[in-house]
Design a protein around this motif. Structure first.
Motif: not given
Length: 387
Positions: A254-272
């Motif tokens: 998701l981070h590599r796709i680098n769109l706003f929705p995917t960046r948001f989801l990537s950051r949310a996942l990274n909070k674990r």
């Protein structure tokens, strides 16, 4: 016509009864949820710590759990355990991710009067039982070092009360035990180095003198290994968790796709939490998660071998039906930990590589999921028989 009229009151009563039962369903459901919530309220802090425990600890939040022995639902200091029975075999239970000490004692869905492994072993095997609770959101190595310190304090405080020491870990708990053993085993080597560097103070200047490390504290850190006889690992991901591996891959993608929705989801996942992230490849030492390549798909991983002279018991569940392909059954294992990971082939698989006096036994329990290993008659009998 007469029969139809005579049946009308009965039909009406049944209809009204059905309507009444339907109307009460939300109330009954709310009552069930309330009872379930009350029974599981002790899990609130452990779940919170498992998800965000590293962040809570970093800001010194009062909700951050500190590793401690537990008694009657409260933390208890080692000095307050008041262990008196001399040379008694002592079993320490270490829970898994988002768990607490009560999972070894009872369960909400257990049959009335059911007792789990801790109370039963205390009665039937006549051993001393100690329970531990810790912040599962911290790095595995942080909890491993703290467990090493706590076990050393236990043995040093009650040198005559502790006989053989047995450690039982479920899931993440087994990894914490292995990490603690790593840090305990490292202490004697550090002690030898310090002894070689030790010099007598002859009045030389400060720049010509070496600082002296407190060697007695180093000895104490490894003292519990002398007592350690057996380690039981129930559903422990010795080679990492497929679930966390998939989560990490998804987050990176998701981070590599680098769109706003995917960046948001990537950051949310990274909070674990760090504890969850370390499960990806069972990272047991500080140096690995501190490495600059720790987030790579194939990160560095220090091999933590078994301890010499210890009996290891690897207990794993096989959840899926035997009619399914073997590859699928082995991948999913007990539903959360794959079969190969639980086996830990790279660590425990080659008998020729085991340290002197170390033995490894494996037992597979069919049709058992990850949580089921905590309350299974055959698992209990196995532990009791091999204590």
């Amino acid at each position: 016509m007469k029969d139809s009229n005579s049946n009308s009151p009965g039909r009406l009563r049944r209809l009204l009864g059905a309507v009444g039962r339907a109307a009460l369903l939300p109330v009954r459901g709310a009552g069930y949820l309330l009872r379930s919530g009350q029974a599981h309220q002790h899990f609130f802090l452990p779940v919170l710590n498992g998800a965000l425990g590293d962040q809570l600890a970093a800001r010194h939040d009062r909700r951050a759990i500190r590793m401690s022995f537990r008694r009657a639902g409260h933390d208890i200091r080692v000095a307050e355990l008041a262990l008196s029975e001399p040379h008694q075999k002592t079993v320490v239970f270490v829970h898994g991710l988002m768990g607490d000490e009560l999972i070894w004692q009872t369960g909400f869905q257990d049959a009335p009067g059911t007792r789990r492994y801790g109370p039963r072993l205390a009665d039937e095997a006549r051993v001393r039982i100690l329970y531990l609770r810790y912040n599962t959101g911290l790095h595995l190595s942080e909890n491993g070092r703290e467990l090493n310190r706590l076990l050393a304090e236990l043995v040093d405080t009650y040198p005559n009360a502790i006989g053989e020491l047995v450690l039982v870990g479920h899931s993440m708990g087994g990894l914490i035990i292995r990490s603690a053993g790593h840090y305990a085993a490292a202490a004697p080597q550090q002690l030898r180095i310090n002894k070689e560097e030790l010099r007598i103070d002859t009045g030389a200047s400060d720049s010509e003198q070496l600082s002296i490390t407190n060697s007695s504290s180093l000895i104490n850190k490894a003292s519990w290994l002398v007592h350690l006889r057996s380690v039981f690992m129930l559903g422990t991901p010795n080679d990492g968790s497929w679930l966390e591996q998939n989560s990490h891959f998804t987050e990176r993608l998701l981070h590599r796709i680098n769109l706003f929705p995917t960046r948001f989801l990537s950051r949310a996942l990274n909070k674990r939490s760090n504890g969850i992230k370390d499960l990806r490849h069972a990272i047991l030492v500080d140096e690995d998660w501190q490495d600059a390549h720790a987030t790579d798909l194939t990160p560095p991983r220090t091999k933590v071998p078994p301890l010499p002279g210890v009996q290891y018991h690897i207990l794993l569940g096989s959840w899926l039906r035997t009619s399914l392909p073997a590859a699928i059954r082995e991948y999913f294992g007990d539903g959360l930990v794959g079969k190969q990971s639980a086996h830990g082939a790279a660590i425990f698989g080659n008998e020729a590589d085991l340290p002197p006096g170390t033995t490894v036994r494996t037992a597979v329990f069919a049709q058992q999921h990850h949580g089921g290993l905590l309350n299974h008659p055959a698992v209990f009998q196995y532990i009791k028989q091999h204590l």
